[in-house]
Design an enzyme around this catalytic site. Structure first.
Site, short mmCIF file in Angstrom:
data_model
loop_
_atom_site.label_atom_id
_atom_site.label_comp_id
_atom_site.label_asym_id
_atom_site.label_seq_id
_atom_site.Cartn_x
_atom_site.Cartn_y
_atom_site.Cartn_z
N HIS A 1 0.83 -1.21 0.00
CA HIS A 1 0.00 0.00 0.00
C HIS A 1 0.87 1.26 0.00
O HIS A 1 0.69 2.16 -0.84
CB HIS A 1 -0.91 -0.02 1.25
CG HIS A 1 -1.82 1.16 1.35
ND1 HIS A 1 -3.19 1.06 1.16
CD2 HIS A 1 -1.59 2.47 1.64
CE1 HIS A 1 -3.74 2.24 1.32
NE2 HIS A 1 -2.79 3.13 1.61
N GLU A 2 1.82 1.32 0.92
CA GLU A 2 2.66 2.51 1.02
C GLU A 2 3.65 2.61 -0.14
O GLU A 2 3.95 3.71 -0.62
CB GLU A 2 3.40 2.52 2.37
CG GLU A 2 2.48 2.56 3.58
CD GLU A 2 1.52 3.74 3.57
OE1 GLU A 2 1.86 4.79 3.00
OE2 GLU A 2 0.42 3.60 4.13
N HIS B 1 1.88 4.21 -3.10
CA HIS B 1 1.84 5.67 -2.99
C HIS B 1 3.17 6.27 -3.43
O HIS B 1 3.21 7.22 -4.22
CB HIS B 1 1.57 6.07 -1.54
CG HIS B 1 0.16 5.92 -1.09
ND1 HIS B 1 -0.92 6.35 -1.83
CD2 HIS B 1 -0.37 5.39 0.06
CE1 HIS B 1 -2.04 6.11 -1.17
NE2 HIS B 1 -1.73 5.52 -0.02
#
Length: 214
Positions: A26-27, A30
């Site tokens: 997820h990170e 980004h």
């Protein structure tokens, strides 16, 4: 102790493994999309990596296991480096939840393939099931339109600049209200109905795509 956990002790190893993958990707998503649009801030801070150590917040991860609500380390993003800040901002915000939905889809695909192959392993089925559920929940949850979630950041980039300025002005209050909705019984009235409805909608789409394998 098991009474206080959001997950059973039996499921805990599967949950921890899933969270490590889910939070890390997820990170990273980004950071990677921000990098593609010209913002190297996350890369310079060592966040453009698939190493869980760079992304996991120990307390946030522990709280998620115990209370069912937690977080990873937010990826730093500097909109100054984006040539098209609004478009880049939307795609950067969506990238994290989208990565979790992709993981959930992959998990569902694996589940169907295992089922078709008549795999006889209850532990593996349980792990894959939790992998699907957790990633689906994280993906949908982060798209809810509440600060500081990714869905709220998308709305910020969709509205006119004047509206965005007003949203920023009252964001701290929005975060406070959101926390109340999450950690009080109000979550059963507001958050979970939204979450469950959205998760069912996404799962139906996944199942239609994978229908030939069912």
């Amino acid at each position: 102790m098991e009474h206080f956990l959001a997950f059973s002790l039996q499921d805990l190893p599967y949950v921890v493994m899933t969270l490590i993958v889910a939070f890390t990707l997820h990170e990273f998503a980004h950071a990677y999309v921000a990098y593609l649009f010209g913002d190297h801030t996350a890369k310079k801070q060592g966040r453009l990596t698939l190493s869980p150590l760079a992304h996991l917040d120990p307390f946030g991860t522990l709280l998620l296991i115990i209370a069912g609500f937690g977080w990873a380390k937010p990826v730093p993003v500097n909109r100054y480096f984006f040539k098209k800040p609004r478009l880049a901002g939307i795609l950067v915000s969506i990238a994290g939840p989208f990565s979790n939905l992709v993981l959930a889809f992959i998990g569902l695909l694996i589940y169907y393939l295992m089922n078709n192959a008549a795999v006889d392993n209850d532990a593996l089925y349980r792990f894959v099931t939790l992998f699907i559920q957790i990633n689906l929940t994280l993906g949908v949850f982060n798209l809810l339109p509440f600060p500081p979630l990714d869905g709220y950041r998308v709305i910020e980039d969709l509205v006119p600049p004047s509206t965005r300025a007003k949203m920023t002005q009252y964001e701290s209050w929005g975060i406070f209200v959101f926390l109340i909705l999450v950690i009080t019984p109000l979550d059963r009235i507001v958050i979970w109905p939204l979450l469950n409805g959205a998760a069912m909608f996404v799962m139906n789409i996944f199942q239609q795509i994978l229908a030939p394998l069912i």
